[in-house]
Design an enzyme around this catalytic site. Structure first.
Site, PDB file in Angstrom:
ATOM      1  N   ARG A  69       0.835  -1.142   0.002  1.00  0.00           N
ATOM      2  CA  ARG A  69      -0.026  -0.089  -0.030  1.00  0.00           C
ATOM      3  C   ARG A  69       0.786   1.289   0.086  1.00  0.00           C
ATOM      4  NH1 ARG A  69      -4.593   1.286   4.400  1.00  0.00           N
ATOM      5  NH2 ARG A  69      -2.795   1.935   5.900  1.00  0.00           N
ATOM      6  N   HIS A 113     -20.620   5.521  -1.189  1.00  0.00           N
ATOM      7  CA  HIS A 113     -20.896   4.600  -0.592  1.00  0.00           C
ATOM      8  C   HIS A 113     -22.179   3.842  -0.704  1.00  0.00           C
ATOM      9  CE1 HIS A 113     -20.305   1.262   2.317  1.00  0.00           C
ATOM     10  NE2 HIS A 113     -21.356   1.575   2.936  1.00  0.00           N
TER      11      HIS A 113
HETATM   12  C1  GAR Z   1     -20.710   0.793  -6.178  1.00  0.00           C
HETATM   13  O1  GAR Z   1     -21.926   0.527  -5.835  1.00  0.00           O
HETATM   14  C2  GAR Z   1     -19.994   1.873  -5.319  1.00  0.00           C
HETATM   15  O2  GAR Z   1     -20.801   2.356  -4.574  1.00  0.00           O
HETATM   16  C3  GAR Z   1     -19.323   0.606  -4.488  1.00  0.00           C
HETATM   17  O3  GAR Z   1     -18.833  -0.104  -5.294  1.00  0.00           O
HETATM   18  C4  GAR Z   1     -19.768  -0.099  -6.597  1.00  0.00           C
HETATM   19  C5  GAR Z   1     -18.545   0.188  -7.773  1.00  0.00           C
HETATM   20  O4  GAR Z   1     -19.481   0.284  -9.040  1.00  0.00           O
HETATM   21  N1  GAR Z   1     -18.447   1.286  -3.580  1.00  0.00           N
HETATM   22  C6  GAR Z   1     -17.948   0.744  -2.320  1.00  0.00           C
HETATM   23  O5  GAR Z   1     -18.450  -0.192  -1.798  1.00  0.00           O
HETATM   24  C7  GAR Z   1     -17.084   1.659  -1.722  1.00  0.00           C
HETATM   25  N2  GAR Z   1     -17.011   1.353  -0.287  1.00  0.00           N
HETATM   26  P1  GAR Z   1     -18.961   0.886 -10.184  1.00  0.00           P
HETATM   27  O6  GAR Z   1     -17.512   0.215 -10.453  1.00  0.00           O
HETATM   28  O7  GAR Z   1     -19.829   0.301 -11.217  1.00  0.00           O
HETATM   29  O8  GAR Z   1     -18.890   2.389 -10.098  1.00  0.00           O
END
Ligand code: GAR
Length: 204
Positions: A69, A113
């Site tokens: 990281r 989120h």
């Molecule tokens: C989305 O639902 C976003 O809110 C979530 O991952 C998905 C990604 O979708 N993020 C988290 O869970 C962060 N904690 P995407 O790649 O199609 O935008």
């Protein structure tokens, strides 16, 4: 352009939220911002294709290739700082950033989120997991939150939230899609548009 805030988007996956931002930029909703950079921590993230199609500069930085990281964050900082980024958007970026990194970019990083914080959030709640937990708990309403990123996972100041109904027969996948369509893809672009306007206004 000097009258636009320079936006970097960090992604890990499909990139539908990135697409919502690109569409909002094209439609003029994000009038004072320009997405100039997309960083993915996954080589095969489809989000990279979406960015390339628009001619947005992309970088793949994996933890593995950068030695963990710390190395990942150093590489990101170098790229972000050399491109004078004003706002970093975590759009489906599924890594927890260090306290050092988020403090360095204090109030410059936002995240979307897929739940109504403080429900179903924090370490381990990402992707489908908040939806699985929401269905297990039997809540009737869930939604999405856009917030500033600080050293506590999903703990930063809330910028926007939108509620979405849970319906009979929902699976985690169906609920995820509804939360995206009815909340994430709407509130994230609006929040970015608002912050970009503020950044540009404060320059004057
Ligand atoms: C989305 O639902 C976003 O809110 C979530 O991952 C998905 C990604 O979708 N993020 C988290 O869970 C962060 N904690 P995407 O790649 O199609 O935008």
């Amino acid at each position: 352009m000097a009258d636009k805030a320079r936006v970097a988007v960090m992604v890990s996956g499909t990139g539908t939220n990135l697409q919502a931002l690109i569409d909002a930029q094209k439609s003029g909703l994000i009038e004072k911002g320009e997405i100039v950079l997309v960083i993915s921590n996954k080589e095969d993230a489809y989000a990279l294709e979406r960015a390339r199609k628009e001619g947005i500069e992309t970088f793949v930085i994996t933890q593995k290739a950068s030695g963990g990281r710390d190395g990942f964050e150093e590489a990101c900082k170098e790229i972000i700082d050399s491109r004078n980024i004003d706002l970093i958007v975590l759009a489906g970026f599924l890594m927890i950033l260090s306290k050092e990194f988020v403090t360095y970019y204090d109030h410059k990083i936002i995240n979307v989120h897929p739940a109504l914080i403080p429900s179903f959030c924090g370490d381990g709640f990402y992707g489908l997991k908040p939806h699985i937990a929401a269905l297990e708990r039997g809540v009737k309403v869930t939604g999405a939150t856009v917030h500033f990123v600080n050293e506590i996972a999903d703990g930063g100041e809330i910028i926007a939230q939108k509620a979405v109904n849970v319906e009979e027969g929902d699976t985690p996948e169906i609920l995820e899609r509804r939360v995206m369509e009815q909340a994430e893809w709407l509130i994230l672009p609006v929040a970015v548009a608002k912050l970009c306007r503020k950044i540009v206004k404060n320059r004057k």
